[in-house]
Design a protein around this motif. Structure first.
Motif, PDB file in Angstrom:
ATOM      1  N   ALA A   1       2.118   2.227  -5.724  1.00 26.29           N
ATOM      2  CA  ALA A   1       2.782   2.716  -6.935  1.00 26.29           C
ATOM      3  C   ALA A   1       4.273   2.450  -6.799  1.00 26.29           C
ATOM      4  N   VAL A   2       4.932   2.293  -7.957  1.00 27.94           N
ATOM      5  CA  VAL A   2       6.386   2.070  -7.993  1.00 27.94           C
ATOM      6  C   VAL A   2       6.969   3.063  -8.984  1.00 27.94           C
ATOM      7  N   ALA A   3       8.012   3.775  -8.551  1.00 20.75           N
ATOM      8  CA  ALA A   3       8.694   4.728  -9.419  1.00 20.75           C
ATOM      9  C   ALA A   3      10.186   4.421  -9.411  1.00 20.75           C
ATOM     10  N   VAL A   4      10.816   4.613 -10.573  1.00 20.93           N
ATOM     11  CA  VAL A   4      12.266   4.426 -10.715  1.00 20.93           C
ATOM     12  C   VAL A   4      12.869   5.797 -10.981  1.00 20.93           C
ATOM     13  N   CYS A   5      13.851   6.172 -10.160  1.00 22.45           N
ATOM     14  CA  CYS A   5      14.458   7.503 -10.251  1.00 22.45           C
ATOM     15  C   CYS A   5      15.982   7.370 -10.240  1.00 22.45           C
ATOM     16  N   THR A   6      16.621   8.504 -10.453  1.00 22.84           N
ATOM     17  CA  THR A   6      18.076   8.587 -10.304  1.00 22.84           C
ATOM     18  C   THR A   6      18.445  10.017  -9.984  1.00 22.84           C
ATOM     19  N   ASP A   7      19.636  10.193  -9.410  1.00 25.32           N
ATOM     20  CA  ASP A   7      20.113  11.529  -9.055  1.00 25.32           C
ATOM     21  C   ASP A   7      21.106  12.001 -10.111  1.00 25.32           C
ATOM     22  N   VAL A   8      20.945  13.247 -10.505  1.00 28.77           N
ATOM     23  CA  VAL A   8      21.901  13.875 -11.436  1.00 28.77           C
ATOM     24  C   VAL A   8      22.386  15.173 -10.802  1.00 28.77           C
ATOM     25  N   ALA A   9      22.768  15.064  -9.546  1.00 24.59           N
ATOM     26  CA  ALA A   9      23.177  16.255  -8.807  1.00 24.59           C
ATOM     27  C   ALA A   9      24.410  16.895  -9.408  1.00 24.59           C
TER      28      ALA A   9
ATOM     29  N   GLY B   1       0.789  -1.230   0.000  1.00 27.49           N
ATOM     30  CA  GLY B   1       0.000   0.000   0.000  1.00 27.49           C
ATOM     31  C   GLY B   1       0.813   1.268   0.000  1.00 27.49           C
ATOM     32  N   SER B   2       2.145   1.175  -0.073  1.00 30.69           N
ATOM     33  CA  SER B   2       2.998   2.356  -0.057  1.00 30.69           C
ATOM     34  C   SER B   2       3.403   2.748  -1.465  1.00 30.69           C
ATOM     35  N   ARG B   3       3.886   3.964  -1.578  1.00 33.35           N
ATOM     36  CA  ARG B   3       4.496   4.404  -2.834  1.00 33.35           C
ATOM     37  C   ARG B   3       5.998   4.154  -2.705  1.00 33.35           C
ATOM     38  N   VAL B   4       6.498   3.270  -3.552  1.00 39.32           N
ATOM     39  CA  VAL B   4       7.896   2.867  -3.469  1.00 39.32           C
ATOM     40  C   VAL B   4       8.681   3.604  -4.551  1.00 39.32           C
ATOM     41  N   GLU B   5       9.688   4.352  -4.130  1.00 38.51           N
ATOM     42  CA  GLU B   5      10.581   5.053  -5.058  1.00 38.51           C
ATOM     43  C   GLU B   5      11.940   4.363  -5.020  1.00 38.51           C
ATOM     44  N   ILE B   6      12.332   3.783  -6.146  1.00 37.29           N
ATOM     45  CA  ILE B   6      13.615   3.087  -6.259  1.00 37.29           C
ATOM     46  C   ILE B   6      14.604   4.052  -6.902  1.00 37.29           C
ATOM     47  N   VAL B   7      15.596   4.475  -6.138  1.00 36.59           N
ATOM     48  CA  VAL B   7      16.592   5.442  -6.620  1.00 36.59           C
ATOM     49  C   VAL B   7      17.848   4.657  -6.995  1.00 36.59           C
ATOM     50  N   LEU B   8      18.096   4.513  -8.294  1.00 37.73           N
ATOM     51  CA  LEU B   8      19.249   3.750  -8.790  1.00 37.73           C
ATOM     52  C   LEU B   8      20.473   4.645  -8.938  1.00 37.73           C
ATOM     53  N   GLN B   9      21.616   3.998  -8.973  1.00 38.00           N
ATOM     54  CA  GLN B   9      22.874   4.712  -9.157  1.00 38.00           C
ATOM     55  C   GLN B   9      22.917   5.366 -10.546  1.00 38.00           C
ATOM     56  N   PRO B  10      23.507   6.573 -10.644  1.00 33.51           N
ATOM     57  CA  PRO B  10      23.600   7.236 -11.953  1.00 33.51           C
ATOM     58  C   PRO B  10      24.381   6.429 -12.987  1.00 33.51           C
ATOM     59  N   THR B  11      25.218   5.488 -12.521  1.00 29.99           N
ATOM     60  CA  THR B  11      26.012   4.713 -13.483  1.00 29.99           C
ATOM     61  C   THR B  11      25.138   3.810 -14.347  1.00 29.99           C
ATOM     62  N   ARG B  12      23.902   3.582 -13.968  1.00 24.66           N
ATOM     63  CA  ARG B  12      22.998   2.744 -14.764  1.00 24.66           C
ATOM     64  C   ARG B  12      22.274   3.535 -15.850  1.00 24.66           C
ATOM     65  N   PHE B  13      22.546   4.836 -15.961  1.00 25.63           N
ATOM     66  CA  PHE B  13      21.786   5.693 -16.862  1.00 25.63           C
ATOM     67  C   PHE B  13      22.701   6.386 -17.854  1.00 25.63           C
ATOM     68  N   LEU B  14      22.101   6.800 -18.945  1.00 27.16           N
ATOM     69  CA  LEU B  14      22.754   7.620 -19.960  1.00 27.16           C
ATOM     70  C   LEU B  14      22.167   9.017 -19.856  1.00 27.16           C
ATOM     71  N   PHE B  15      23.025  10.029 -19.768  1.00 28.29           N
ATOM     72  CA  PHE B  15      22.574  11.410 -19.604  1.00 28.29           C
ATOM     73  C   PHE B  15      22.892  12.203 -20.863  1.00 28.29           C
ATOM     74  N   ARG B  16      21.915  13.036 -21.268  1.00 29.59           N
ATOM     75  CA  ARG B  16      22.097  13.897 -22.430  1.00 29.59           C
ATOM     76  C   ARG B  16      21.489  15.267 -22.119  1.00 29.59           C
ATOM     77  N   PRO B  17      22.303  16.328 -22.219  1.00 29.29           N
ATOM     78  CA  PRO B  17      21.706  17.672 -22.101  1.00 29.29           C
ATOM     79  C   PRO B  17      20.983  18.018 -23.409  1.00 29.29           C
ATOM     80  N   LEU B  18      19.929  18.769 -23.296  1.00 26.45           N
ATOM     81  CA  LEU B  18      19.129  19.114 -24.481  1.00 26.45           C
ATOM     82  C   LEU B  18      18.678  20.558 -24.351  1.00 26.45           C
ATOM     83  N   GLU B  19      18.945  21.336 -25.419  1.00 26.26           N
ATOM     84  CA  GLU B  19      18.520  22.735 -25.461  1.00 26.26           C
ATOM     85  C   GLU B  19      17.342  22.862 -26.424  1.00 26.26           C
ATOM     86  N   LEU B  20      16.269  23.530 -25.958  1.00 26.95           N
ATOM     87  CA  LEU B  20      15.034  23.660 -26.729  1.00 26.95           C
ATOM     88  C   LEU B  20      14.522  25.085 -26.633  1.00 26.95           C
ATOM     89  N   PRO B  21      13.613  25.470 -27.545  1.00 29.43           N
ATOM     90  CA  PRO B  21      12.957  26.785 -27.404  1.00 29.43           C
ATOM     91  C   PRO B  21      12.132  26.849 -26.133  1.00 29.43           C
TER      92      PRO B  21
END
Length: 349
Positions: free
Chosen positions: A164-172, A77-97
């Protein structure tokens, strides 16, 4: 056809916005407890929650499953937030209007195969809050990973029946904070897609009911209008006939006048009898039926009543309709006489 498709798309988008607003409001009012599972560099997970009673300090993840004592009551019955290590992700900066800030997720989804090695069906991604990089541009950071990686953790938690289950990561390191790349609500909780379908069905039913009500109101209104017109026409005809009185004996006024003269007045009949009958005669019964009069009573000389009644211009054909009798207790003869009434409607004999 294009107009209908455009209207359908706008309606679908509007219903989706309403569903999202309803879910957001519901989540604010009835928000489940949040439990965060934060991955460390060794592959284990630290547990964070508002209430720390019976919470394990650390979870181990092996062979696609979390292991810890009493984990079910904590996650159910809880909202579970799984915070994975940034090494599991690919990061891309994006500039838009700057105008693209309201459509950021759709824009990234359309270009995910250019920004990452995966297509839209293979990847999960999230965008950091946009930051102004100029007068007319914004910058965001995209965090993406494969759906397989995210679902391995989601499935490991789903067996404990969270809300609910959410997958997150930190990009501090990029000053973007925490980014959510995937979220799944458990069955039985509000879901945007199912709520949108329900709203569309309800909207369709309401539109059909409104259309049927309008058609029924139009039909009933026309029918009542027709009946009202017919009644008004009949009333006008009767009023014209009454005012003109030109229909001779068949006019309403003539019919009323004829009925007035042809119907005997009960008061005048009684008055005529009181003047005809002698003082020693007492009437005990009187019946009026159309133009026929029947009387019964007691008198000293019953046969003498017939000539008296015949002499009056109010009555004719006077006769006894029952035998005249006399008993020892009666002061005279008991008579039963009937006569035909001549309606003169006047009190004079």
């Amino acid at each position: 056809m294009k107009q209908f498709e455009t209207i359908g798309a706008v309606l679908k988008a509007w219903v989706g916005s309403v569903a999202a607003a309803i879910i957001a409001g519901f989540d604010r009012v009835v928000s489940p407890r949040v439990v965060r599972l934060i991955e460390d560099e060794q592959g284990g997970f630290a547990v964070e929650a508002a209430k720390s009673d019976n919470l394990p300090a650390r979870l181990a993840f092996a062979d696609g499953a979390f292991s810890a004592p009493n984990l079910g009551p904590v996650l159910k019955g809880s909202r579970v937030e799984i915070v994975l290590q940034p090494t599991r992700f690919l990061f891309r900066p994006l500039e838009l209007p700057a105008r693209a800030s309201d459509f950021l997720e759709g824009i990234v989804r359309a270009q995910i195969d250019r920004l990452t090695p995966w297509n839209a069906s293979e990847a999960v991604f999230g965008c950091s809050a946009p930051v102004e990089s100029g007068t007319e541009s914004i910058t965001t950071v995209i965090a993406a990973t494969t759906r397989k990686v995210a679902m391995s953790y989601v499935q490991a938690v789903s067996g404990f029946y969270p809300a609910a289950v959410a997958v997150c990561t930190d990009v501090a390191g990029r000053n973007a904070g925490r980014v959510k790349v995937f979220e799944q609500k458990a069955r039985g909780h509000l879901d945007a897609a199912r709520l949108s379908r329900a709203l569309l069905i309800a909207l369709g039913i309401a539109a059909a009911a409104a259309l049927l009500s309008a058609m029924a109101a139009t039909y009933i209104g026309n029918d009542l209008g027709t009946q009202e017109g017919e009644l008004a026409l009949q009333i006008s005809k009767w009023r014209a006939a009454i005012r003109s009185g030109s229909d001779g004996d068949r006019s309403p006024i003539a019919a009323l006048e004829r009925r007035k003269h042809e119907t005997p007045a009960s008061v005048l009949v009684l008055d005529a009898l009181s003047q005809i009958l002698p003082d020693n005669t007492y009437v005990t019964e009187l019946h009026l039926a159309g133009n026929k009069l029947q009387i019964a009573g007691i008198t000293r000389d019953a046969p003498s009543l017939i000539p008296l009644i015949e002499q009056s211009r109010h009555f004719t054909r006077a006769t006894f309709y029952a035998p005249t009798t006399r008993s020892p207790s009666d002061p005279g003869e008991r008579f039963h006489i009937e006569a035909r009434i001549e309606p003169k409607n006047t009190a004079n004999p």
